[in-house]
Scaffold this active site. Structure first.
Site, PDB file in Angstrom:
ATOM      1  N   ASP A   5     -42.137 -74.172 -22.870  1.00 28.72           N
ATOM      2  CA  ASP A   5     -42.043 -75.544 -23.387  1.00 28.72           C
ATOM      3  C   ASP A   5     -43.333 -76.326 -23.111  1.00 28.72           C
ATOM      4  O   ASP A   5     -43.547 -77.397 -23.685  1.00 28.72           O
ATOM      5  CB  ASP A   5     -40.898 -76.287 -22.675  1.00 28.72           C
ATOM      6  CG  ASP A   5     -39.710 -76.532 -23.571  1.00 28.72           C
ATOM      7  OD1 ASP A   5     -39.906 -76.601 -24.796  1.00 28.72           O
ATOM      8  OD2 ASP A   5     -38.592 -76.672 -23.040  1.00 28.72           O
ATOM      9  N   LYS A  45     -32.297 -71.284 -31.572  1.00 27.16           N
ATOM     10  CA  LYS A  45     -33.397 -70.635 -30.846  1.00 27.16           C
ATOM     11  C   LYS A  45     -33.049 -69.176 -30.564  1.00 27.16           C
ATOM     12  O   LYS A  45     -33.868 -68.280 -30.745  1.00 27.16           O
ATOM     13  CB  LYS A  45     -33.673 -71.363 -29.521  1.00 27.16           C
ATOM     14  CG  LYS A  45     -34.376 -72.697 -29.696  1.00 27.16           C
ATOM     15  CD  LYS A  45     -34.413 -73.517 -28.404  1.00 27.16           C
ATOM     16  CE  LYS A  45     -34.977 -74.909 -28.698  1.00 27.16           C
ATOM     17  NZ  LYS A  45     -34.991 -75.801 -27.539  1.00 27.16           N
ATOM     18  N   GLN A  79     -33.046 -76.473 -21.703  1.00 30.29           N
ATOM     19  CA  GLN A  79     -32.809 -77.435 -22.783  1.00 30.29           C
ATOM     20  C   GLN A  79     -32.571 -78.827 -22.218  1.00 30.29           C
ATOM     21  O   GLN A  79     -31.793 -79.011 -21.276  1.00 30.29           O
ATOM     22  CB  GLN A  79     -31.601 -76.969 -23.620  1.00 30.29           C
ATOM     23  CG  GLN A  79     -31.336 -77.807 -24.853  1.00 30.29           C
ATOM     24  CD  GLN A  79     -32.433 -77.705 -25.915  1.00 30.29           C
ATOM     25  OE1 GLN A  79     -33.128 -76.695 -26.015  1.00 30.29           O
ATOM     26  NE2 GLN A  79     -32.591 -78.746 -26.699  1.00 30.29           N
TER      27      GLN A  79
HETATM   28  N1  GUN Z   1     -34.691 -81.212 -26.293  1.00 33.91           N
HETATM   29  C1  GUN Z   1     -35.224 -81.766 -27.409  1.00 33.91           C
HETATM   30  N2  GUN Z   1     -36.424 -81.209 -27.681  1.00 33.91           N
HETATM   31  C2  GUN Z   1     -36.645 -80.288 -26.725  1.00 33.91           C
HETATM   32  C3  GUN Z   1     -37.715 -79.387 -26.471  1.00 33.91           C
HETATM   33  O1  GUN Z   1     -38.718 -79.312 -27.168  1.00 33.91           O
HETATM   34  N3  GUN Z   1     -37.552 -78.584 -25.381  1.00 33.91           N
HETATM   35  C4  GUN Z   1     -36.470 -78.653 -24.575  1.00 33.91           C
HETATM   36  N4  GUN Z   1     -36.425 -77.845 -23.523  1.00 33.91           N
HETATM   37  N5  GUN Z   1     -35.462 -79.478 -24.774  1.00 33.91           N
HETATM   38  C5  GUN Z   1     -35.561 -80.291 -25.851  1.00 33.91           C
END
Ligand code: GUN
Length: 283
Positions: free
Chosen positions: A117, A50, A94
């Site tokens: 998100d 990311k 995350q």
């Molecule tokens: N962990 C797995 N997928 C995601 C996601 O889309 N966002 C976040 N914040 N954590 C994750």
């Protein structure tokens, strides 16, 4: 029939390039803060990807690493600091968090305007209302893939396999907003194969390796595989038995190289969207 392959890597590259171009034309750099708590190795890889993609698209990206031992109070204080920081347009915590920290109070502490998100209940509710919101990145990526493949959504039968808050439920809301006829099938559905056979569009997001078999697919259907599962022999497979399903489907996404790259591209898209809204709204 052999299905057309929907190339998520290529679609994501085009989207990232468009975002980079858009960002370059702005008088400010959209800011993304990613919070990583603890040492989960898969999370560490996602967060690195990311961060790299955000920098590549010209965003001002920062990753905040906190120890697994951090208290919920300290994590909340960090969120408050990011909420108040005018240079931060998007905040992503995350998941999963360490067992000792309940995720809900943390996700609810994020300013909904910075919630890239789309997990804050305000954004979840707005999405259910069919409003244009910061929607979760993976289902948004699926919608972008369907658009890139020129899939007709209006009126058609879409079946979403899986009812998670991160993928299944928001996926169903986005397909409904696009006028599809939507069914959510899940682990308690009586005849899951039969539900799938009715689908013109099938989105599999259950986290069970190769669960969807070739004889579950309606001939010519579009099959989107959100699953990423590591097998004991090291192979990476989706929730869809690819070769079997590709022999029946009209179009299909591979794993890897399908939905995965779209998730990050949509995170960047959400960050720019949040930045434009906030900074225009704030004058
Ligand atoms: N962990 C797995 N997928 C995601 C996601 O889309 N966002 C976040 N914040 N954590 C994750």
């Amino acid at each position: 029939m052999t299905a057309r392959i929907i190339d998520g890597k290529a679609v994501a590259a085009v989207l990232r390039a468009r975002i980079a171009e858009q960002t370059a034309g702005l008088p400010f750099r959209p800011g993304l803060a990613v919070v990583l708590v603890g040492e989960n190795p898969a999370s560490a890889v996602y967060v690195r990807n990311k961060d790299r993609a955000a920098h590549g698209a010209g965003l001002l990206a920062q990753t905040i690493r906190l120890p697994a031992s951090v208290s919920a109070a300290d994590l909340l204080a960090m969120i408050q600091r990011l909420n108040a920081d005018p240079e931060v347009d998007g905040i992503l915590v995350q998941l999963p968090l360490p067992d000792a920290i309940l995720p809900r109070p943390i996700l609810e502490a994020i300013d909904p305007a910075k919630d890239v998100d789309g997990f804050h209940p305000l954004n979840v509710g707005r999405l259910q209302d069919g409003l244009d919101v910061l929607a979760p990145c993976t289902p948004t990526g699926v919608m972008r893939l369907l658009a890139a493949d020129k899939t007709v959504l209006r009126g058609v039968r879409a079946v979403v396999l899986g009812r998670s808050a991160i993928v299944g439920k928001p996926m169903a809301a986005l397909l409904l907003a696009a006028d599809a006829t939507v069914t959510i099938a899940h682990s308690r559905t009586v005849d899951i194969a039969e539900e799938c056979r009715r689908a013109d569009i099938l989105v599999a997001a259950v986290g069970r390796p190769e669960m969807v078999r070739g004889d579950w697919i309606k001939p010519g259907a579009t099959v989107i595989d959100v699953g990423i599962n590591r097998l004991p022999d090291g192979r990476l497979v989706g929730d869809v038995a690819y070769a079997e399903c590709a022999a029946v489907a009209g179009a299909i996404t591979p794993v890897p190289g399908g939905v995965g790259p779209m998730t990050i591209a949509c995170l960047l898209e959400n960050t720019v969207k949040a930045a434009l809204r906030r900074r225009l709204a704030h004058g």
